[in-house]
Design a protein around this motif. Structure first.
Motif, PDB file in Angstrom:
ATOM      1  N   GLN A 117      -3.097  -9.686 -11.774  1.00 49.56           N
ATOM      2  CA  GLN A 117      -1.727  -9.475 -11.317  1.00 49.56           C
ATOM      3  C   GLN A 117      -1.144 -10.696 -10.604  1.00 49.56           C
ATOM      4  O   GLN A 117      -1.879 -11.420  -9.941  1.00 49.56           O
ATOM      5  CB  GLN A 117      -1.704  -8.305 -10.340  1.00 49.56           C
ATOM      6  CG  GLN A 117      -2.440  -7.084 -10.823  1.00 49.56           C
ATOM      7  CD  GLN A 117      -1.716  -6.382 -11.954  1.00 49.56           C
ATOM      8  OE1 GLN A 117      -0.594  -6.735 -12.293  1.00 49.56           O
ATOM      9  NE2 GLN A 117      -2.351  -5.404 -12.540  1.00 49.56           N
ATOM     10  N   PRO A 147      -5.015  -8.439   2.738  1.00 47.45           N
ATOM     11  CA  PRO A 147      -5.519  -8.494   1.351  1.00 47.45           C
ATOM     12  C   PRO A 147      -6.702  -7.553   1.123  1.00 47.45           C
ATOM     13  O   PRO A 147      -7.326  -7.113   2.095  1.00 47.45           O
ATOM     14  CB  PRO A 147      -5.996  -9.949   1.241  1.00 47.45           C
ATOM     15  CG  PRO A 147      -6.342 -10.351   2.615  1.00 47.45           C
ATOM     16  CD  PRO A 147      -5.463  -9.564   3.551  1.00 47.45           C
ATOM     17  N   ILE A 203       2.868   0.272   5.768  1.00 49.31           N
ATOM     18  CA  ILE A 203       2.897   0.226   7.228  1.00 49.31           C
ATOM     19  C   ILE A 203       3.690  -0.958   7.790  1.00 49.31           C
ATOM     20  O   ILE A 203       4.446  -0.804   8.765  1.00 49.31           O
ATOM     21  CB  ILE A 203       1.458   0.266   7.822  1.00 49.31           C
ATOM     22  CG1 ILE A 203       1.485   0.423   9.341  1.00 49.31           C
ATOM     23  CG2 ILE A 203       0.640  -0.946   7.434  1.00 49.31           C
ATOM     24  CD1 ILE A 203       1.958   1.739   9.816  1.00 49.31           C
ATOM     25  N   GLU A 230      -8.982   0.065  -5.490  1.00 48.14           N
ATOM     26  CA  GLU A 230      -7.800  -0.780  -5.771  1.00 48.14           C
ATOM     27  C   GLU A 230      -7.262  -1.421  -4.492  1.00 48.14           C
ATOM     28  O   GLU A 230      -6.676  -2.493  -4.511  1.00 48.14           O
ATOM     29  CB  GLU A 230      -6.662   0.034  -6.412  1.00 48.14           C
ATOM     30  CG  GLU A 230      -6.920   0.531  -7.815  1.00 48.14           C
ATOM     31  CD  GLU A 230      -7.915   1.690  -7.825  1.00 48.14           C
ATOM     32  OE1 GLU A 230      -8.074   2.364  -6.781  1.00 48.14           O
ATOM     33  OE2 GLU A 230      -8.555   1.895  -8.875  1.00 48.14           O
ATOM     34  N   GLU A 231      -7.460  -0.708  -3.358  1.00 49.26           N
ATOM     35  CA  GLU A 231      -6.935  -1.232  -2.095  1.00 49.26           C
ATOM     36  C   GLU A 231      -7.902  -2.204  -1.417  1.00 49.26           C
ATOM     37  O   GLU A 231      -7.486  -3.117  -0.713  1.00 49.26           O
ATOM     38  CB  GLU A 231      -6.658  -0.071  -1.127  1.00 49.26           C
ATOM     39  CG  GLU A 231      -5.459   0.769  -1.531  1.00 49.26           C
ATOM     40  CD  GLU A 231      -5.311   2.001  -0.642  1.00 49.26           C
ATOM     41  OE1 GLU A 231      -4.232   2.162  -0.063  1.00 49.26           O
ATOM     42  OE2 GLU A 231      -6.264   2.781  -0.535  1.00 49.26           O
ATOM     43  N   SER A 247       5.519  -5.363  -1.873  1.00 48.35           N
ATOM     44  CA  SER A 247       5.075  -5.334  -3.280  1.00 48.35           C
ATOM     45  C   SER A 247       3.750  -4.602  -3.400  1.00 48.35           C
ATOM     46  O   SER A 247       2.976  -4.538  -2.443  1.00 48.35           O
ATOM     47  CB  SER A 247       4.896  -6.768  -3.787  1.00 48.35           C
ATOM     48  OG  SER A 247       3.757  -7.342  -3.197  1.00 48.35           O
ATOM     49  N   ASP A 248       3.509  -4.058  -4.556  1.00 55.95           N
ATOM     50  CA  ASP A 248       2.164  -3.537  -4.843  1.00 55.95           C
ATOM     51  C   ASP A 248       1.987  -3.425  -6.341  1.00 55.95           C
ATOM     52  O   ASP A 248       2.939  -3.631  -7.114  1.00 55.95           O
ATOM     53  CB  ASP A 248       1.886  -2.195  -4.150  1.00 55.95           C
ATOM     54  CG  ASP A 248       0.405  -2.080  -3.754  1.00 55.95           C
ATOM     55  OD1 ASP A 248       0.085  -2.158  -2.567  1.00 55.95           O
ATOM     56  OD2 ASP A 248      -0.445  -1.948  -4.675  1.00 55.95           O
ATOM     57  N   VAL A 249       0.735  -3.105  -6.734  1.00 57.39           N
ATOM     58  CA  VAL A 249       0.443  -3.044  -8.166  1.00 57.39           C
ATOM     59  C   VAL A 249       0.105  -1.644  -8.650  1.00 57.39           C
ATOM     60  O   VAL A 249       0.241  -1.357  -9.828  1.00 57.39           O
ATOM     61  CB  VAL A 249      -0.729  -3.997  -8.537  1.00 57.39           C
ATOM     62  CG1 VAL A 249      -0.293  -5.440  -8.517  1.00 57.39           C
ATOM     63  CG2 VAL A 249      -1.931  -3.797  -7.620  1.00 57.39           C
ATOM     64  N   THR A 250      -0.363  -0.765  -7.760  1.00 60.93           N
ATOM     65  CA  THR A 250      -0.816   0.538  -8.250  1.00 60.93           C
ATOM     66  C   THR A 250       0.329   1.554  -8.214  1.00 60.93           C
ATOM     67  O   THR A 250       1.216   1.487  -7.344  1.00 60.93           O
ATOM     68  CB  THR A 250      -2.001   1.092  -7.429  1.00 60.93           C
ATOM     69  OG1 THR A 250      -1.530   1.419  -6.123  1.00 60.93           O
ATOM     70  CG2 THR A 250      -3.141   0.106  -7.330  1.00 60.93           C
ATOM     71  N   PHE A 260      -8.146 -13.994  -3.221  1.00 55.60           N
ATOM     72  CA  PHE A 260      -6.781 -13.468  -3.094  1.00 55.60           C
ATOM     73  C   PHE A 260      -5.912 -14.419  -2.259  1.00 55.60           C
ATOM     74  O   PHE A 260      -4.785 -14.750  -2.627  1.00 55.60           O
ATOM     75  CB  PHE A 260      -6.820 -12.071  -2.454  1.00 55.60           C
ATOM     76  CG  PHE A 260      -5.582 -11.267  -2.728  1.00 55.60           C
ATOM     77  CD1 PHE A 260      -5.495 -10.459  -3.849  1.00 55.60           C
ATOM     78  CD2 PHE A 260      -4.486 -11.326  -1.875  1.00 55.60           C
ATOM     79  CE1 PHE A 260      -4.346  -9.717  -4.118  1.00 55.60           C
ATOM     80  CE2 PHE A 260      -3.335 -10.589  -2.129  1.00 55.60           C
ATOM     81  CZ  PHE A 260      -3.278  -9.775  -3.252  1.00 55.60           C
ATOM     82  N   VAL A 320       0.964 -12.558  -7.577  1.00 58.51           N
ATOM     83  CA  VAL A 320       0.997 -12.284  -6.148  1.00 58.51           C
ATOM     84  C   VAL A 320       2.402 -12.559  -5.610  1.00 58.51           C
ATOM     85  O   VAL A 320       3.130 -11.627  -5.250  1.00 58.51           O
ATOM     86  CB  VAL A 320      -0.089 -13.099  -5.406  1.00 58.51           C
ATOM     87  CG1 VAL A 320       0.018 -12.896  -3.909  1.00 58.51           C
ATOM     88  CG2 VAL A 320      -1.467 -12.649  -5.878  1.00 58.51           C
ATOM     89  N   ASN A 362       0.714   3.274   2.263  1.00 54.47           N
ATOM     90  CA  ASN A 362       1.123   3.504   3.660  1.00 54.47           C
ATOM     91  C   ASN A 362       2.349   2.694   4.070  1.00 54.47           C
ATOM     92  O   ASN A 362       3.033   3.054   5.018  1.00 54.47           O
ATOM     93  CB  ASN A 362      -0.059   3.271   4.614  1.00 54.47           C
ATOM     94  CG  ASN A 362      -0.570   1.841   4.591  1.00 54.47           C
ATOM     95  OD1 ASN A 362       0.199   0.899   4.762  1.00 54.47           O
ATOM     96  ND2 ASN A 362      -1.883   1.677   4.412  1.00 54.47           N
ATOM     97  N   GLY A 376       0.819  -1.220   0.000  1.00 55.27           N
ATOM     98  CA  GLY A 376       0.000   0.000   0.000  1.00 55.27           C
ATOM     99  C   GLY A 376       0.845   1.258   0.000  1.00 55.27           C
ATOM    100  O   GLY A 376       2.063   1.221   0.214  1.00 55.27           O
TER     101      GLY A 376
HETATM  102  C1  LIG Z   1      -6.011  -3.655   1.923  1.00 55.98           C
HETATM  103  S1  LIG Z   1      -4.658  -2.932   1.101  1.00 55.98           S
HETATM  104  C2  LIG Z   1      -3.367  -3.150   2.314  1.00 55.98           C
HETATM  105  C3  LIG Z   1      -2.393  -2.014   2.394  1.00 55.98           C
HETATM  106  C4  LIG Z   1      -1.450  -2.091   3.602  1.00 55.98           C
HETATM  107  N1  LIG Z   1      -0.669  -3.293   3.583  1.00 55.98           N
HETATM  108  C5  LIG Z   1      -2.232  -2.006   4.897  1.00 55.98           C
HETATM  109  O1  LIG Z   1      -2.218  -2.975   5.678  1.00 55.98           O
HETATM  110  O2  LIG Z   1      -2.844  -0.976   5.150  1.00 55.98           O
HETATM  111  C6  LIG Z   1      -4.292  -4.109  -0.136  1.00 55.98           C
HETATM  112  C7  LIG Z   1      -3.165  -3.704  -1.073  1.00 55.98           C
HETATM  113  O3  LIG Z   1      -2.919  -4.790  -1.959  1.00 55.98           O
HETATM  114  C8  LIG Z   1      -2.568  -4.249  -3.226  1.00 55.98           C
HETATM  115  N2  LIG Z   1      -2.687  -5.324  -4.224  1.00 55.98           N
HETATM  116  C9  LIG Z   1      -3.779  -5.767  -4.893  1.00 55.98           C
HETATM  117  N3  LIG Z   1      -3.432  -6.800  -5.694  1.00 55.98           N
HETATM  118  C10 LIG Z   1      -2.113  -7.015  -5.527  1.00 55.98           C
HETATM  119  C11 LIG Z   1      -1.156  -7.942  -6.058  1.00 55.98           C
HETATM  120  N4  LIG Z   1      -1.505  -8.857  -6.951  1.00 55.98           N
HETATM  121  N5  LIG Z   1       0.122  -7.876  -5.630  1.00 55.98           N
HETATM  122  C12 LIG Z   1       0.516  -6.942  -4.723  1.00 55.98           C
HETATM  123  N6  LIG Z   1      -0.347  -6.044  -4.195  1.00 55.98           N
HETATM  124  C13 LIG Z   1      -1.626  -6.084  -4.582  1.00 55.98           C
HETATM  125  C14 LIG Z   1      -3.492  -3.084  -3.383  1.00 55.98           C
HETATM  126  O4  LIG Z   1      -3.031  -2.156  -4.337  1.00 55.98           O
HETATM  127  C15 LIG Z   1      -3.465  -2.511  -1.958  1.00 55.98           C
HETATM  128  O5  LIG Z   1      -2.449  -1.554  -1.815  1.00 55.98           O
END
Ligand SMILES: C[S@@+](CC[C@H](N)C(=O)[O-])C[C@H]1O[C@@H](n2cnc3c(N)ncnc32)[C@H](O)[C@@H]1O
Length: 498
Positions: free
Chosen positions: A237, A257, A139, A279-280, A155-158, A290, A239, A137, A135
């Motif tokens: 995408q 997730p 975090i 997206e999140e 890792s992330d996608v956006t 997921f 994982v 963040n 994300g």
């Molecule tokens: C619920 S958010 C979690 C963000 C952060 N880890 C948190 O705990 O606040 C889910 C994150 O997964 C990302 N995401 C979605 N599909 C993904 C993939 N195939 N690989 C990596 N990240 C992915 C989204 O862009 C988003 O930032």
């Protein structure tokens, strides 16, 4: 004692028990376990936060949890004040609550320090984690690196997540070397044709002279990769597969997730404003799909990770995920419950590493009644917490459990898969020649039901008794191994020194 006095006392005891059961639990090593954030103090130190703090009639400092700007500012000051981390996210991005996210980090710390599975690391070697979907963040890497000195790939996608996660890392030079932000992209996507061609060319290759079993295993593992690759194509995408590089090893992966299938579902809690873009929050098939993809990838990557973990948003999904894991051939599954304000989340962990010999070879007794003591229990835990944990320990193994809180007992019927796995590991490690015995024992699985009862001794000490329900059961070995595993897990979770 007069009857109504007795009744009132009983009522009070039951109410206390109920309240205790409902009390949110926070990990004992969490910075905020003894003392929640002091908004009054933070307001006096950070003027930008002060504007969001108001006082109730009895003088308590509060913030409006439905105001995104207030929750974001709180996260910023907590990260700065308690963790020395500079942090920010753009409007609308998912805003994490620091105490809640820390619980997941500490649970992973517990998994890594437990001796259930082998640890090849030498003391002092850095722990390396992989945060799937870090994300904007970022975090988990920020907390893991600042609290425990762990290194991370996030890792992330956006684009927005990758850009802001990068900024959050670079703004913290004291930990920036520990965190790499990686795009989970389709760059290495394998088409079905590529995979078919690869399998065809393998078929045409002269045999390497390996055993049939080895060849079968290699084909099976390729098919797993194919299945996973094809799944990845459907849902977009990658994982883990394709993002983890060849030869890379990690101690764990973690993931919060996208929990939901639609934004309507995501917006169901009007009492908080934590932001979160589609997206999140959303993915096709929701969290179940997921996490299934993480499981599929773990089957292909197996021992590249010591522990695979994910957060689960719905308890109802846990059971299906746990049985999928046992089917996938994992050696262990663990679950836990995270209480996050008024919502609950669950932690799911699994591994393909063999269980340690220490656990398995230590005397497998023939007894039908087994007991052990939990001493030095940390004071925030009571018999009810332990009972709850006994239940989730066995639920995580796919068992069905019937809890009876008034008797402080749980009746457990283990799943066939768990019995299989425990007997496979247990018996094989104890006596290589006794594998014939294994299939006989497996057929008797239906008989293996037992009751675990928790007895209060002196404060800080509990006695746990396990008794086989069927006097004729021949599965005392499996029962004994299960009680041993339970003892290890509970000591780790509740006792000061194990
Ligand atoms: C619920 S958010 C979690 C963000 C952060 N880890 C948190 O705990 O606040 C889910 C994150 O997964 C990302 N995401 C979605 N599909 C993904 C993939 N195939 N690989 C990596 N990240 C992915 C989204 O862009 C988003 O930032």
């Amino acid at each position: 004692m007069p009857n109504n006095k007795k009744r009132n006392k009983n009522k009070k005891r039951k109410r206390n028990e109920r309240e205790e059961r409902q009390q949110p639990t926070i990990h004992p090593r969490n910075k905020y376990s003894e003392k929640p954030p002091d908004f009054h103090l933070l307001a006096s130190l950070y003027p930008c936060f002060e504007q969001f703090v108001f006082y109730t009639r009895d003088g308590r400092a509060k913030i409006d949890w439905t105001d995104f700007n207030a929750t974001r500012e709180l996260t910023r000051v907590l990260l700065q004040h308690d963790h020395g981390v500079k942090w920010w996210i753009p409007d609308g991005q998912l805003c994490p609550t620091v105490p809640n996210r820390s619980n997941y980090i500490h649970w992973i710390e517990d998994l890594l320090s437990s001796d259930i599975i082998a640890n090849a690391k030498t003391t002092g070697e850095k722990v390396r984690g992989f945060d799937i979907g870090t994300g904007a963040n970022c975090i988990y890497p920020l907390l893991g690196a600042s609290l425990l000195g762990w290194s991370f790939v996030g890792s992330d996608v956006t684009d927005v997540a990758l850009e802001w996660a990068g900024k959050n890392v670079n703004n913290n030079p004291h930990i920036s070397d520990l965190i790499e932000i990686r795009k989970a992209s389709n760059a290495q996507k394998t088409s079905k044709e590529d995979v078919d061609n690869q399998l065809l060319s393998d078929e045409n290759k002269p045999s390497s002279g390996g055993s049939t079993k080895e060849e079968a295993e290699s084909v099976a593992s390729k098919l797993e990769v194919v299945a996973s690759e094809l799944k990845k194509d459907e849902s977009g995408q990658p994982v883990l597969l394709g993002v983890v590089k060849n030869g890379e090893h990690f101690d764990f992966c973690m993931c919060n997730p996208p929990f939901f299938e639609t934004m309507e579902e995501a917006g169901l809690n009007p009492r908080t404003a934590c932001g979160g873009t589609p997206e999140e929050m959303v993915c096709p098939g929701g969290e179940m799909a997921f996490i299934m993809r993480i499981i599929d990838d773990s089957v292909a990557l197996k021992q590249s990770f010591r522990w695979y973990t994910s957060m689960v948003g719905r308890k109802a999904n846990l059971k299906g995920l746990v049985s999928k894991l046992w089917e996938a051939g994992v050696s262990i599954v663990k679950t836990t419950e995270f209480v996050q304000g008024e919502t609950c989340r669950w932690g799911l962990a699994w591994s393909f590493l063999p269980l340690t010999k220490k656990l398995l070879t230590s005397h497998v007794t023939e007894k039908r009644n087994l007991s052990f003591m939990l001493e030095g229990i940390q004071r925030q835990f009571s018999a009810i917490h332990v009972l709850k944990s006994v239940e989730s320990h066995f639920l995580a193994s796919g068992a069905s459990c019937k809890s009876n809180p008034s008797l402080f007992a749980v009746d457990v019927t283990p799943s066939t898969e768990y019995c299989d796995s425990i007997l496979n590991y247990g018996v094989r490690n104890i006596d290589e020649t006794s594998s014939g015995q294994l299939s006989d024992e497996t057929n008797l699985m239906a008989e293996l039901g037992f009751r675990i009862t928790v007895f209060q001794q002196i404060p800080g000490t509990l006695l746990l008794k396990g008794s086989l329900q069927h006097s004729g059961s021949q599965l005392t070995g499996a029962f004994s191994l299960m009680v041993q595993q339970l003892e290890n897990a509970l000591k780790k979770e509740f006792c000061r020194e194990t």
